[in-house]
Design a protein around this motif. Structure first.
Motif, short mmCIF file in Angstrom:
data_model
loop_
_atom_site.label_atom_id
_atom_site.label_comp_id
_atom_site.label_asym_id
_atom_site.label_seq_id
_atom_site.Cartn_x
_atom_site.Cartn_y
_atom_site.Cartn_z
N MET A 181 0.82 -1.21 0.00
CA MET A 181 0.00 0.00 0.00
C MET A 181 0.86 1.27 0.00
O MET A 181 1.97 1.28 0.51
N ASP A 182 0.33 2.32 -0.58
CA ASP A 182 1.00 3.62 -0.60
C ASP A 182 0.38 4.60 0.39
O ASP A 182 1.04 5.54 0.83
N ALA A 183 -0.89 4.39 0.71
CA ALA A 183 -1.58 5.25 1.67
C ALA A 183 -2.68 4.45 2.34
O ALA A 183 -3.16 3.45 1.80
N ALA A 184 -3.07 4.91 3.54
CA ALA A 184 -4.15 4.24 4.26
C ALA A 184 -4.92 5.25 5.08
O ALA A 184 -4.34 6.16 5.68
N ASN A 185 -6.23 5.09 5.08
CA ASN A 185 -7.06 5.77 6.06
C ASN A 185 -7.56 4.69 7.00
O ASN A 185 -8.25 3.75 6.59
N VAL A 186 -7.16 4.80 8.26
CA VAL A 186 -7.52 3.79 9.25
C VAL A 186 -8.66 4.31 10.11
O VAL A 186 -8.62 5.42 10.64
N ASP A 187 -9.68 3.49 10.23
CA ASP A 187 -10.88 3.84 10.98
C ASP A 187 -10.66 3.49 12.45
O ASP A 187 -10.79 2.34 12.85
N LEU A 188 -10.28 4.48 13.24
CA LEU A 188 -10.14 4.31 14.68
C LEU A 188 -11.51 4.57 15.28
O LEU A 188 -11.92 5.71 15.47
N LYS A 189 -12.23 3.51 15.58
CA LYS A 189 -13.66 3.62 15.85
C LYS A 189 -13.98 4.24 17.20
O LYS A 189 -15.07 4.78 17.40
N ALA A 190 -13.04 4.17 18.10
CA ALA A 190 -13.21 4.75 19.43
C ALA A 190 -11.88 4.61 20.14
O ALA A 190 -10.90 4.13 19.56
N PHE A 191 -11.85 4.99 21.43
CA PHE A 191 -10.58 4.85 22.15
C PHE A 191 -10.77 4.15 23.49
O PHE A 191 -10.05 4.41 24.45
N THR A 192 -11.76 3.25 23.54
CA THR A 192 -11.94 2.42 24.74
C THR A 192 -12.14 0.97 24.31
O THR A 192 -12.76 0.68 23.28
N GLU A 193 -11.61 0.07 25.14
CA GLU A 193 -11.81 -1.36 24.90
C GLU A 193 -13.29 -1.72 25.00
O GLU A 193 -13.80 -2.55 24.25
N GLU A 194 -14.00 -1.07 25.92
CA GLU A 194 -15.42 -1.36 26.11
C GLU A 194 -16.21 -1.11 24.82
O GLU A 194 -17.05 -1.92 24.42
N PHE A 195 -15.93 0.00 24.17
CA PHE A 195 -16.62 0.31 22.92
C PHE A 195 -16.32 -0.76 21.88
O PHE A 195 -17.23 -1.28 21.20
N TYR A 196 -15.05 -1.09 21.70
CA TYR A 196 -14.69 -2.08 20.68
C TYR A 196 -15.37 -3.42 20.93
O TYR A 196 -15.90 -4.04 20.01
N VAL A 197 -15.37 -3.88 22.17
CA VAL A 197 -15.97 -5.17 22.48
C VAL A 197 -17.48 -5.15 22.29
O VAL A 197 -18.06 -6.02 21.62
N LYS A 198 -18.14 -4.15 22.84
CA LYS A 198 -19.60 -4.11 22.81
C LYS A 198 -20.18 -3.69 21.47
O LYS A 198 -21.23 -4.17 21.06
N GLN A 199 -19.51 -2.78 20.77
CA GLN A 199 -20.09 -2.22 19.56
C GLN A 199 -19.51 -2.78 18.27
O GLN A 199 -20.12 -2.63 17.21
N THR A 200 -18.34 -3.42 18.33
CA THR A 200 -17.73 -3.95 17.10
C THR A 200 -17.39 -5.44 17.18
O THR A 200 -17.05 -6.04 16.16
N GLY A 201 -17.45 -6.01 18.38
CA GLY A 201 -17.09 -7.41 18.54
C GLY A 201 -15.59 -7.65 18.37
O GLY A 201 -15.16 -8.77 18.09
#
Length: 275
Positions: A181-201
């Motif tokens: 890859m030459d470029a990337a836009n990374v989707d940082l969906k939140a900044f808590t583990e709780e959000f990632y687990v509950k909202q994204t699995g």
């Protein structure tokens, strides 16, 4: 019940190993799906056939579009240029708020109407005057083998490769994939583990590992995007903590885009992000 994997869908996949109990484990992303014969992983597009892992979406697209590069969003990567955007189907996250759920959560390959060899994609990008090709709409890490082949052919023709991704991927495939890859836009969906687990699995740390790898070990141009969901990831405390981490670990020059949430998929009870 998993949809039967047809012969046409059986492109050899990398990143797996056999387990002692007879299953095989996918080593592409931290989900580490363990599969019996005929099963598909959580992403739905990687599966087990004849004791091997296959990628079922190689060479097929859910659609194409010529976009301004700023729409990815990438504001500082060949600004003003056009990018040929395309994706496949499936995703390795389970975001309740997915804004592209009809593609990323598709369990019907009717979405994959367009045949798209790596050569055809690169040729189309050149004919359309696009500076780059973007793997987007659904996360390209799940079709890594396909995306990497497309990137190789694009590079032969002087066309750049862009990944729009959540960055949820293991170390070795991360190095292989982003090495193309030459470029990337990374989707940082939140900044808590709780959000990632509950909202994204999923989990936050592998995404942070990807971001640190991209900025500290590669020359890839990186920008970030966070979808602000009222009451879930938009507190001053969380945004401040995220901004501080980005500055300290990635650098103050990394662009961070905030995008607006609208009710969709499994999260229709929350109002849209206020202007």
């Amino acid at each position: 019940m998993d949809k039967t994997i047809s012969i046409a869908e059986q492109h050899p996949a990398k990143y797996w190993h056999k387990l002692d109990d007879g299953r095989i484990q996918c080593d592409l992303c931290p989900r580490d799906c363990k599969l019996h014969e005929g099963q598909r992983g959580a992403c739905f597009v990687r599966g087990r056939v004849s004791n091997k892992m296959v990628l079922t979406t190689y060479g097929r697209s859910s659609g194409f579009c010529v976009d301004p590069i700023e729409k990815k969003p990438l504001n500082h990567f060949y600004p003003g240029s056009s990018v040929l955007s395309f994706g496949t189907a499936g995703c390795n996250l389970a975001c309740k708020f997915c804004q592209n759920w009809d593609i990323s959560k598709s369990r019907s390959f009717d979405k994959l109407a367009d045949p798209a060899s790596p050569e055809a994609i690169a040729r189309s990008a050149g004919e359309l005057g696009c500076k780059s090709v973007a793997f987007t709409y659904n996360d390209p890490v799940i079709f890594a083998e396909y995306a990497m082949d497309v990137a190789d052919v694009c590079h032969e023709q002087g066309i750049k490769a862009v990944a729009v991704t959540a960055g949820y991927i293991h170390d070795q495939p991360r190095r292989d994939f982003f090495g193309k890859m030459d470029a990337a836009n990374v989707d940082l969906k939140a900044f808590t583990e709780e959000f990632y687990v509950k909202q994204t699995g999923a989990h936050l740390q592998p995404v942070l590992d990807t971001l640190k790898y991209l900025k500290q070990e590669t020359n890839i141009w990186v920008e970030l995007t966070t979808l602000l969901i009222p009451g879930l990831n938009d507190s001053i405390h969380e945004i401040s903590a995220m901004s501080e981490w980005i500055t300290n670990e990635l650098g103050a020059d990394v662009p961070l885009h905030f995008s607006a949430f609208h009710p969709d998929y499994k999260m229709t009870h929350i109002s849209a992000t206020p202007a």
